[in-house]
Design a protein around this motif. Structure first.
Motif, short mmCIF file in Angstrom:
data_model
loop_
_atom_site.label_atom_id
_atom_site.label_comp_id
_atom_site.label_asym_id
_atom_site.label_seq_id
_atom_site.Cartn_x
_atom_site.Cartn_y
_atom_site.Cartn_z
N SER A 55 -16.52 6.57 -31.79
CA SER A 55 -15.87 5.35 -31.40
C SER A 55 -14.46 5.42 -31.29
CB SER A 55 -16.04 4.50 -32.39
OG SER A 55 -15.45 3.06 -32.41
N GLU A 58 -13.83 6.78 -27.58
CA GLU A 58 -13.93 5.79 -26.70
C GLU A 58 -12.78 4.71 -26.37
OE1 GLU A 58 -17.31 3.98 -28.67
OE2 GLU A 58 -18.59 5.60 -27.78
N LYS A 59 -12.18 4.54 -27.68
CA LYS A 59 -11.02 4.07 -27.71
C LYS A 59 -9.59 4.49 -27.01
CE LYS A 59 -12.11 1.14 -31.62
NZ LYS A 59 -12.14 1.01 -33.18
N ARG A 61 -9.98 6.86 -24.83
CA ARG A 61 -10.35 6.96 -23.28
C ARG A 61 -9.67 5.61 -22.74
NH1 ARG A 61 -15.79 6.97 -21.93
NH2 ARG A 61 -15.26 7.41 -19.99
N VAL A 62 -9.95 4.58 -23.37
CA VAL A 62 -9.71 3.32 -22.93
C VAL A 62 -8.39 3.04 -22.88
CG1 VAL A 62 -9.47 0.68 -23.16
CG2 VAL A 62 -11.59 1.76 -23.54
N ALA A 65 -6.88 5.47 -20.02
CA ALA A 65 -7.01 4.62 -18.76
C ALA A 65 -6.05 3.54 -18.35
CB ALA A 65 -8.44 4.25 -18.62
N VAL A 66 -5.86 2.92 -19.47
CA VAL A 66 -4.92 1.87 -19.39
C VAL A 66 -3.49 2.31 -18.94
CG1 VAL A 66 -3.35 0.03 -20.68
CG2 VAL A 66 -6.06 -0.15 -20.62
N ALA A 69 -3.24 3.61 -15.41
CA ALA A 69 -3.33 2.57 -14.22
C ALA A 69 -2.41 2.65 -13.25
CB ALA A 69 -3.55 1.18 -14.82
N PRO A 70 -2.77 2.63 -12.08
CA PRO A 70 -1.57 2.29 -11.05
C PRO A 70 -0.59 1.61 -11.03
CG PRO A 70 -3.70 2.57 -10.09
CD PRO A 70 -4.11 2.34 -11.37
N ASP B 65 -19.70 3.97 -17.78
CA ASP B 65 -18.65 3.88 -16.99
C ASP B 65 -18.60 3.59 -15.40
OD1 ASP B 65 -17.25 4.84 -19.38
OD2 ASP B 65 -17.04 6.78 -18.58
N LEU B 73 -11.12 5.78 -13.90
CA LEU B 73 -12.03 4.71 -14.59
C LEU B 73 -11.92 3.45 -14.33
CD1 LEU B 73 -11.97 5.93 -18.24
CD2 LEU B 73 -14.00 6.03 -16.93
N VAL B 76 -14.85 0.62 -18.49
CA VAL B 76 -15.32 1.31 -19.74
C VAL B 76 -15.60 0.67 -20.87
CG1 VAL B 76 -12.90 1.65 -20.20
CG2 VAL B 76 -14.72 3.39 -20.83
N SER B 77 -16.50 1.15 -21.80
CA SER B 77 -16.95 0.55 -22.70
C SER B 77 -16.40 1.03 -24.16
CB SER B 77 -18.27 0.18 -22.93
OG SER B 77 -18.98 -0.30 -21.79
N ALA B 78 -16.42 0.21 -25.30
CA ALA B 78 -15.79 0.96 -26.62
C ALA B 78 -16.10 -0.25 -27.66
CB ALA B 78 -14.30 1.13 -26.50
N ASN B 79 -16.36 0.41 -28.94
CA ASN B 79 -16.78 -0.60 -29.84
C ASN B 79 -15.35 -1.17 -30.61
OD1 ASN B 79 -19.64 -0.76 -30.43
ND2 ASN B 79 -19.37 1.59 -30.84
N PHE B 153 -13.89 -3.00 -20.93
CA PHE B 153 -12.74 -3.00 -20.67
C PHE B 153 -12.47 -2.53 -19.29
CE2 PHE B 153 -12.71 -1.98 -25.22
CZ PHE B 153 -11.42 -2.85 -25.66
N PRO B 155 -9.52 -1.35 -17.29
CA PRO B 155 -8.15 -0.68 -17.69
C PRO B 155 -7.29 -0.89 -16.46
CG PRO B 155 -9.86 1.05 -17.80
CD PRO B 155 -10.55 -0.12 -17.15
N ASN B 156 -7.69 -1.13 -15.52
CA ASN B 156 -6.69 -1.52 -14.30
C ASN B 156 -6.23 -3.04 -14.13
OD1 ASN B 156 -6.42 1.31 -13.21
ND2 ASN B 156 -8.71 0.97 -12.96
#
Lengths: 103, 561
Positions: A55, A58-59, A61-62, A65-66, A69-70, B65, B73, B76-79, B153, B155-156
């Motif tokens: 978990s 995953e967080k 990774r998010v 990615a944020v 972001a371009p 994803d 990405l 994407v999913s997360a808990n 999520f 992200p962009n």
């Protein structure tokens, strides 16, 4: 008489040994069962840890990615005084020329 | 001997014997009971025990994803933690409400109203932020719980929002690609056997593994960098021109992969429930418009293909006004005699209407349908519009003339770009692809393809389109080191059954690099107010995107070899 007693004592010892053996066997069985249950709980706890770490991944990774972001990168680049090249400022050379000019 | 035996010697022996006999009797009884339990009632009791202890644990996999062609990405999913409360279990509701209000920065009365003591369970906040969840953990409020929930999520943010679509709180795709690839992304729910202990705690009996329940990540043809550039360019163009909205769709002319699907205005799918549903429409797929002059290259291509005109053949363009039955057809600027190539370069309505007259209604209508107009593209995107290409009789000269320059027909931006790809790739029909093409063999792309026009015709029209950008109406799309092929379009909108003089659709169909096409794009601006021609407002958007695309797609500079 002593011999009978001795015989009786021997029988008693065998009996006691047998009883002890049974009790010991049962104790070992119970111990093994308890250990299995305990390991099962430990395994479950490790799986919980694994799920928690997944978990977390995953967080992250998010978050990554944020952060990449371009739109965000462009805003940061502009803050640093960078801008997009104007049309024609960047050209891709054909492979033949690119190879020929390589030192 | 008997007389010498002392009674004392017998006492301990006798007691020991009694004790041993008692133990043996107990063991015997236990053994009998064990035999009864294990052997006689064993099956029945084991069954009862199994039913009591065994349970099924349902594990929901995280939605997989969505990535762009370069692995960026996009979804994407997360808990994440959601916060719930059991008001009945809360001793001091006022104090708890005050603490929760501080954490979530909400008015205390609002939170207090949620903590209705008559209720056993209430949500305080779904999808709390990590900071909020951490503060609640520290506070450790009685009767307040954190529940892990899955969250999607993007992200962009608002990038390609209408195209990507979004999934709901339960992880179901509701629109866009989230809906198209819902089955692959969602995976399945795993039902695994587990044991339940006396406290009700569940312990898995088997290794949960991951096979068979994890969704499969989907890689789409979109290029996030190009998409970003296109959205910013489109945004600026919409702001500059005062247009209501703008659309840009671009694809690879050979594979059909959609590289850009940009819409302005857009929305943030991370909070779709707060957004205007009108913005959820992927207009490139679902909205049809009259293309105007961007249709002319296809009319000319069909006429060349049928051999009814030659590229250097001349037509009298009647100095800007030509009567067809009871209607006057006009050019934006008056022209005299023009070649077919010049008719396209200068975008003469009269010239192309005369070419269509040679071609005839049936061949024009059939030909436009072969280019993909009037039917779904086959992309599989939900709600895709077909557009309208009406059947015309040979006697319907006015309608035929109008159709030749893009009136009386409606197309989607995707259809326009796909038809442009036919000209760019040498005459082959292209099915737009949402997902990235997985085959390594380019030849596999040609399998089952339909040829629309010959290579020669495609080359001739491409030459004319290069001329239209170099010296014609599309000059604003030209690039310093690459040749661009393209055609502008400015169509009047129909308002109350009549063509409006105030409302227009400006468009541009562009292909870059013209000599070795890598990208075909359709740019559409709806109701630009200041400048309203395709050349003035749509072509510059293409230029901006194309200049970045030739770098991004590493197209070598032309004429350098």
């Amino acid at each position: 008489m002593n011999a009978r007693l001795r015989r009786g004592g021997y029988g008693m010892r065998v009996l006691l040994a047998a009883v002890l053996g049974v009790v010991l066997g049962a104790a070992i069985l119970v111990g093994v069962r308890t250990e299995i249950t305990s390991l099962r709980y430990e395994l479950h706890s490790l799986r919980d840890d694994e799920a928690r770490l997944r978990s977390e991944v995953e967080k992250l990774r998010v978050e990554a990615a944020v952060l990449t972001a371009p739109e965000r990168l462009e805003a940061r680049a502009r803050e640093l005084g960078l801008s997009y090249p104007r049309p024609g400022q960047v050209v891709s050379l054909p492979p033949s020329i690119a190879t020929a000019t390589r030192p | 001997m008997r007389r010498t035996r002392t009674p004392r010697s017998l006492v301990p022996h006798g007691r020991l014997l009694v004790l041993a006999c008692a133990i043996l009797a107990c063991l015997g009884a236990l053994s009998l009971r064990a035999i009864q339990l294990q052997a006689l009632d064993g099956a029945r009791l084991a069954d009862i025990a199994r039913r009591q202890a065994q349970t099924i644990l349902r594990l929901h996999s995280l939605r997989a994803d969505i990535r762009d062609r370069n692995g960026t990405l996009l979804a994407v999913s997360a808990n994440v933690d959601s916060v719930a409360a059991s008001p009945r279990a809360i001793a001091d509701l006022e104090r708890t409400a005050a603490s929760l209000a501080r954490v979530f920065q909400r008015p205390v009365p609002d939170v207090r109203a949620r903590l209705n003591p008559a209720r056993g369970f209430v949500w305080i906040k779904r999808w709390a932020t990590p900071g909020e969840a951490e503060r609640l953990r520290t506070l450790n409020l009685r009767g307040v719980h954190l529940h892990p929930e899955r969250r999607r999520f993007y992200p962009n943010g608002d990038m390609a929002a209408a195209y990507l679509g979004f999934a709901d709180r339960d992880g179901r795709g509701l629109s866009g690609l989230e809906l198209v690839f819902d089955r692959e992304l969602r995976g399945s729910v795993a039902a695994l056997p587990a044991r339940r202990d006396a406290r009700g705690k569940k312990l898995l009996s088997v290794d949960p593994g991951t096979n068979g329940r994890t969704g499969r990540a989907v890689t789409i043809g979109l290029d996030a960098q190009l998409q970003h550039i296109a959205e910013r360019a489109l945004e600026r163009a919409v702001a500059r021109s005062g247009a209501r909205r703008g659309t840009l769709v671009a694809l690879d002319p050979y594979s059909g992969e959609l590289l850009i699907v940009a819409e302005v205005p857009t929305f943030d799918p991370n909070r779709f429930w707060l957004e205007d549903p009108a913005r959820f429409r992927a207009r490139a797929f679902v909205d049809a418009f009259e293309p105007g002059s961007t249709l002319k290259p296809f009319t000319i291509a069909l006429a060349l293909e049928e051999g009814v005109v030659a590229p250097d053949e001349e037509f009298d363009c009647e100095n800007g006004s030509w009567r067809v039955l009871d209607r006057n057809i006009r050019d934006f600027r008056p022209h005299g005699v023009l070649t077919v190539s010049d008719i396209l370069r200068l975008s003469s309505n009269i010239g192309v209407a005369k070419i269509a007259e040679r071609l005839g209604s049936a061949r024009l209508v059939d030909g436009l349908r072969r280019f993909g107009f009037g039917e779904r593209s086959g992309s599989g995107f939900p709600g895709e519009a077909t557009g309208v290409v009406r059947n015309l009789g040979e006697h319907q000269a006015v309608e035929r003339a109008n159709l030749a320059f893009g009136q009386g027909i409606s197309v989607t931006a995707l259809q326009l770009a796909s038809a442009g790809a036919v000209l760019a790739n040498g005459g082959w029909r292209v099915v737009p692809r949402l997902a990235r093409h997985s085959g390594s063999d380019p030849a596999s792309l040609a399998e089952g393809r339909e040829r629309v026009i010959s290579q020669r015709t495609a080359d001739l029209v491409m030459d004319m389109l290069r001329d239209a950008v170099a010296r014609g109406t599309g000059r604003a799309a030209s690039l310093p080191h690459h040749e661009v092929a393209g055609k502008t379009g400015t169509a009047q909108k129909v308002v109350d059954g009549r063509y409006s003089r105030e409302r227009h659709v400006a468009s541009f169909l562009g292909i870059v690099p013209a000599l070795n096409p890598r990208l075909v794009a359709a740019v559409v601006l709806d109701e630009p107010e200041k400048s309203y021609t395709g050349g003035a407002v749509a072509a510059p958007v293409f230029r901006e995107v194309a200049s970045f695309a030739v770098e991004q797609l590493a197209a070598p500079v032309e004429g350098a070899e």
